[in-house]
Design a protein around this motif. Structure first.
Motif, PDB file in Angstrom:
ATOM      1  N   ILE A 146       5.859  65.061 -10.523  1.00  0.00           N
ATOM      2  CA  ILE A 146       4.665  63.914 -10.357  1.00  0.00           C
ATOM      3  C   ILE A 146       3.774  64.061  -9.186  1.00  0.00           C
ATOM      4  N   LEU A 147       4.014  65.439  -8.322  1.00  0.00           N
ATOM      5  CA  LEU A 147       3.109  65.500  -7.558  1.00  0.00           C
ATOM      6  C   LEU A 147       1.857  66.317  -8.090  1.00  0.00           C
ATOM      7  N   GLU A 148       1.896  66.621  -9.235  1.00  0.00           N
ATOM      8  CA  GLU A 148       0.730  67.341  -9.598  1.00  0.00           C
ATOM      9  C   GLU A 148      -0.289  66.395 -10.411  1.00  0.00           C
ATOM     10  N   GLN A 202      -4.411  61.200 -13.110  1.00  0.00           N
ATOM     11  CA  GLN A 202      -4.470  62.527 -14.104  1.00  0.00           C
ATOM     12  C   GLN A 202      -4.065  63.744 -13.605  1.00  0.00           C
ATOM     13  N   ARG A 203      -3.391  64.578 -14.241  1.00  0.00           N
ATOM     14  CA  ARG A 203      -2.801  65.616 -13.824  1.00  0.00           C
ATOM     15  C   ARG A 203      -4.249  66.601 -13.391  1.00  0.00           C
ATOM     16  N   GLN A 204      -3.653  67.184 -11.993  1.00  0.00           N
ATOM     17  CA  GLN A 204      -4.508  68.027 -11.343  1.00  0.00           C
ATOM     18  C   GLN A 204      -4.515  69.495 -12.182  1.00  0.00           C
ATOM     19  N   PRO A 205      -5.882  70.083 -12.485  1.00  0.00           N
ATOM     20  CA  PRO A 205      -5.944  71.191 -12.791  1.00  0.00           C
ATOM     21  C   PRO A 205      -5.155  72.262 -12.029  1.00  0.00           C
ATOM     22  N   VAL A 206      -4.847  73.308 -12.460  1.00  0.00           N
ATOM     23  CA  VAL A 206      -4.002  74.469 -11.401  1.00  0.00           C
ATOM     24  C   VAL A 206      -5.162  75.021 -10.757  1.00  0.00           C
ATOM     25  N   PRO A 207      -5.311  75.072  -9.532  1.00  0.00           N
ATOM     26  CA  PRO A 207      -6.280  75.339  -8.657  1.00  0.00           C
ATOM     27  C   PRO A 207      -6.768  76.975  -8.883  1.00  0.00           C
ATOM     28  N   ALA A 208      -8.059  77.297  -8.992  1.00  0.00           N
ATOM     29  CA  ALA A 208      -8.594  78.787  -9.121  1.00  0.00           C
ATOM     30  C   ALA A 208      -8.772  79.052  -7.567  1.00  0.00           C
ATOM     31  N   SER A 209      -8.547  80.549  -7.725  1.00  0.00           N
ATOM     32  CA  SER A 209      -8.632  81.085  -6.381  1.00  0.00           C
ATOM     33  C   SER A 209     -10.300  81.079  -6.031  1.00  0.00           C
ATOM     34  N   SER A 263      -2.862  84.289   4.828  1.00  0.00           N
ATOM     35  CA  SER A 263      -4.252  84.190   5.144  1.00  0.00           C
ATOM     36  C   SER A 263      -5.067  83.328   4.376  1.00  0.00           C
ATOM     37  N   GLN A 264      -4.541  83.407   3.069  1.00  0.00           N
ATOM     38  CA  GLN A 264      -5.070  82.459   1.869  1.00  0.00           C
ATOM     39  C   GLN A 264      -4.749  80.817   2.143  1.00  0.00           C
ATOM     40  N   LEU A 265      -3.536  80.680   2.630  1.00  0.00           N
ATOM     41  CA  LEU A 265      -3.309  79.249   3.000  1.00  0.00           C
ATOM     42  C   LEU A 265      -4.047  78.687   4.334  1.00  0.00           C
ATOM     43  N   LYS A 266      -4.120  79.571   5.287  1.00  0.00           N
ATOM     44  CA  LYS A 266      -4.955  79.347   6.191  1.00  0.00           C
ATOM     45  C   LYS A 266      -6.369  79.162   5.989  1.00  0.00           C
ATOM     46  N   ALA A 267      -6.804  79.581   4.988  1.00  0.00           N
ATOM     47  CA  ALA A 267      -8.428  79.589   4.287  1.00  0.00           C
ATOM     48  C   ALA A 267      -8.172  78.195   3.417  1.00  0.00           C
ATOM     49  N   GLN A 268      -7.309  77.471   3.281  1.00  0.00           N
ATOM     50  CA  GLN A 268      -7.232  76.483   2.244  1.00  0.00           C
ATOM     51  C   GLN A 268      -7.260  77.151   0.574  1.00  0.00           C
ATOM     52  N   ASP A 269      -7.263  78.354   0.414  1.00  0.00           N
ATOM     53  CA  ASP A 269      -7.550  78.848  -0.697  1.00  0.00           C
ATOM     54  C   ASP A 269      -6.049  78.813  -1.532  1.00  0.00           C
ATOM     55  N   LEU A 270      -5.987  77.471  -1.969  1.00  0.00           N
ATOM     56  CA  LEU A 270      -4.645  77.259  -2.698  1.00  0.00           C
ATOM     57  C   LEU A 270      -4.647  78.292  -3.994  1.00  0.00           C
ATOM     58  N   GLY A 271      -5.744  78.001  -4.828  1.00  0.00           N
ATOM     59  CA  GLY A 271      -5.482  78.981  -5.943  1.00  0.00           C
ATOM     60  C   GLY A 271      -5.125  80.414  -5.652  1.00  0.00           C
ATOM     61  N   GLY A 272      -5.778  80.987  -4.673  1.00  0.00           N
ATOM     62  CA  GLY A 272      -5.516  82.538  -4.355  1.00  0.00           C
ATOM     63  C   GLY A 272      -3.919  82.534  -3.675  1.00  0.00           C
ATOM     64  N   GLY A 276       6.501  74.328  -9.933  1.00  0.00           N
ATOM     65  CA  GLY A 276       5.810  73.203  -9.380  1.00  0.00           C
ATOM     66  C   GLY A 276       6.352  73.096  -8.046  1.00  0.00           C
ATOM     67  N   LEU A 277       7.826  73.357  -7.739  1.00  0.00           N
ATOM     68  CA  LEU A 277       8.301  73.323  -6.421  1.00  0.00           C
ATOM     69  C   LEU A 277       7.577  74.414  -5.541  1.00  0.00           C
ATOM     70  N   LEU A 278       7.342  75.473  -5.942  1.00  0.00           N
ATOM     71  CA  LEU A 278       6.358  76.541  -5.137  1.00  0.00           C
ATOM     72  C   LEU A 278       5.272  75.942  -4.805  1.00  0.00           C
ATOM     73  N   LEU A 279       4.498  75.223  -5.566  1.00  0.00           N
ATOM     74  CA  LEU A 279       3.115  74.671  -5.711  1.00  0.00           C
ATOM     75  C   LEU A 279       3.117  73.612  -4.621  1.00  0.00           C
ATOM     76  N   VAL A 280       4.253  72.756  -4.669  1.00  0.00           N
ATOM     77  CA  VAL A 280       4.271  71.810  -3.767  1.00  0.00           C
ATOM     78  C   VAL A 280       4.264  72.126  -2.191  1.00  0.00           C
ATOM     79  N   ALA A 281       5.112  73.530  -1.993  1.00  0.00           N
ATOM     80  CA  ALA A 281       5.334  73.981  -0.605  1.00  0.00           C
ATOM     81  C   ALA A 281       3.991  74.400  -0.101  1.00  0.00           C
TER      82      ALA A 281
END
Length: 484
Positions: free
Chosen positions: A298-300, A359-366, A390-399, A463-468
């Motif tokens: 659902i969080l997607e 609407q379902r959010q698209p899979v983030p791109a790097s 480092s990618q999470l700190k830069a909010q690069d979710l796709g990366g 989906g569980l990984l993406l939530v975290a």
């Protein structure tokens, strides 16, 4: 090691917390870590102070989340530029959790708890059971009776899981305050586990009891009454699971996922849970795991730009993960009604989110190449984990997602990845978000890591990984903890 940490003098750290001196808190926490004291036990000991001054509950379960996540940190390999695993690795996690609990620790340090006289099982009215009396306490809003019953079990020397399950069973078909009573129960008992039960259980029981009864102004949704009607019908009894001898057929639980994320009514959802448990012979843990996976689905539909909505909808995962955790801790049939409540709640959340036009959010791109020397982290686990951080700190979710996917394809330890995510999540201001970021990462980590234990067929649980990852990447940053 736990017993050694139980005897450690915490006075310097406690005094720093009472004063609210952040520099002193960091210095004292660092000193404890440099002595290689056990982080979950340190947090647990401070949590037993916090619960005495925490009527809300969020500070205490944030401490519980940090304590459980700290148990994963030892799986993180040493950084690639050194062969030493830093003793201070847990510092951000420890400090962030403590900062969220300062008001509760201050109040708890001054509290003079007065416990009620226990109501022992031998003293119950003739013909009454502890279960029946706990139901009476819950449905008649009698917090004192609930506490006396819990203290009676504890004082009688009953197995501590017996005390635990009576709390779960009493609220199995109630739902108020977004499901927090059950979450407080499960996470509160986890906090107690960190220091072992012994003579420390009264702190948790006294804190928990007022949250169990249904209050006159309860915000119970209409769907929970349908759950009570369904489970109260003897035609839907689940007691036969007590005598089941066959190996669980957990694959039969998978169809429940699509039923929950549909427009099915509550009764049909409950029937799906019953069919998976009784007709399909799936284990309670497997059913709970599938419900939690549906909650992650659902969080997607929630955009990263709406953090408040993300946290609110994430309560479906927080609740369902806590319910699944119940069946990792106890096996009592009386608690099985929690699965019906959990599935109905997640289904109601789905209908609410979709009903509002999400609407379902698209899979983030790097956002582009990693800022580290080796794009994507190469093949070495330590390098990949550093890249994810480092990618999470830069909010690069796709990366971060792409690197995590590569990490898993190479067969690396999922515990180390979620530990890394937890450390990044520690930089989110837990006072601002009531600790929900750490709680969400804990729930997602527990569900992802435990999935293989349920002997379910291969299933996409990304989906569980993406939530975290989303929980750690977005949110108000704590500038002080971010620099640790």
């Amino acid at each position: 090691m736990a017993q050694v940490t139980m005897g450690v003098d915490l006075s310097t750290l406690v005094n720093a917390l009472l004063e609210g001196n952040i520099d002193a808190i960091i210095a004292a926490a660092r000193e404890h870590l440099q002595r290689e004291e056990q982080v979950d036990v340190l947090i647990g000991r401070l949590g037993l102070i916090a619960v005495q001054g925490d009527p809300d509950g969020h500070p205490s379960i944030t401490l519980a989340a940090a304590a459980m996540l700290s148990r994963l940190l030892h799986t993180i390999p040493a950084p690639i530029d050194t062969d030493k695993h830093s003793a201070e690795l847990a510092l951000p996690l420890l400090v962030q959790a403590l900062l969220s609990a300062i008001p509760a620790i201050r109040a708890g340090h001054q509290a003079q708890s007065q416990y009620p006289d226990p109501l022992f099982p031998s003293e119950l009215p003739e013909g009454k059971t502890v279960n029946e009396m706990m139901h009476q306490a819950v449905y008649k809003n009698d917090a004192l009776l609930a506490e006396r019953l819990l203290f009676g079990l504890y004082g009688s020397g009953a197995d501590y899981r017996t005390t635990e399950v009576r709390a779960y069973e009493g609220i199995a078909t109630t739902f108020q305050n977004a499901g927090h009573p059950l979450m407080l129960a499960v996470r509160g008992f986890q906090l107690l586990d960190a220091v072992e039960w012994g003579n420390r259980a009264p702190n948790i029981l006294h804190w928990l009891a007022p949250h169990l009864p249904l209050r006159p102004d309860s915000d119970e949704p209409a769907w929970v009454r349908s759950v009570r009607e369904y489970t109260g019908d003897q035609a839907h009894s689940v007691v036969s699971i007590r005598t089941r001898l066959s190996t669980p057929k957990n694959a039969s639980a998978l169809s429940l996922r699509q039923l929950i994320i549909s427009d099915a009514d509550t009764t049909k959802v409950c029937q799906g849970v019953y069919d998976a448990l009784i007709k399909g012979e799936a284990s309670p843990q497997a059913v709970g795991a599938v419900i939690a996976l549906a909650a992650a689905d659902i969080l997607e539909y929630v955009p990263d730009t709406d953090r408040a909505l993300f946290v609110r909808v994430a309560h479906g995962l927080l609740f369902s993960a806590a319910v699944r955790q119940v069946f990792q801790r106890v096996q009592d049939v009386e608690a099985l009604n929690l699965l019906f409540t959990s599935a109905a709640f997640v289904n109601a959340l789905h209908k609410e989110v979709i009903g509002n036009g999400a609407q379902r959010q698209p899979v983030p791109a790097s956002k582009g190449a990693s800022s580290t020397a080796i794009a994507g982290g190469g093949l070495i686990a330590a390098a990949q984990l550093e890249t994810v951080a480092s990618q999470l700190k830069a909010q690069d979710l796709g990366g971060a997602l792409a690197t995590a996917q590569r990490y898993f394809r190479l067969g690396h330890d999922p515990r180390a990845l979620f530990a890394t995510i937890a450390l990044v999540a520690s930089s989110i201001d837990s006072v601002d978000d009531q600790g929900h970021t750490l709680q969400i990462v804990q729930a997602a980590a527990e569900e992802y890591i435990s999935w293989s234990q349920h002997r379910l067929p291969e299933t996409n649980i990304e989906g569980l990984l993406l939530v975290a990852l989303r929980a750690a990447a977005f949110g108000k940053r704590d500038t002080i903890v971010s620099q640790l």
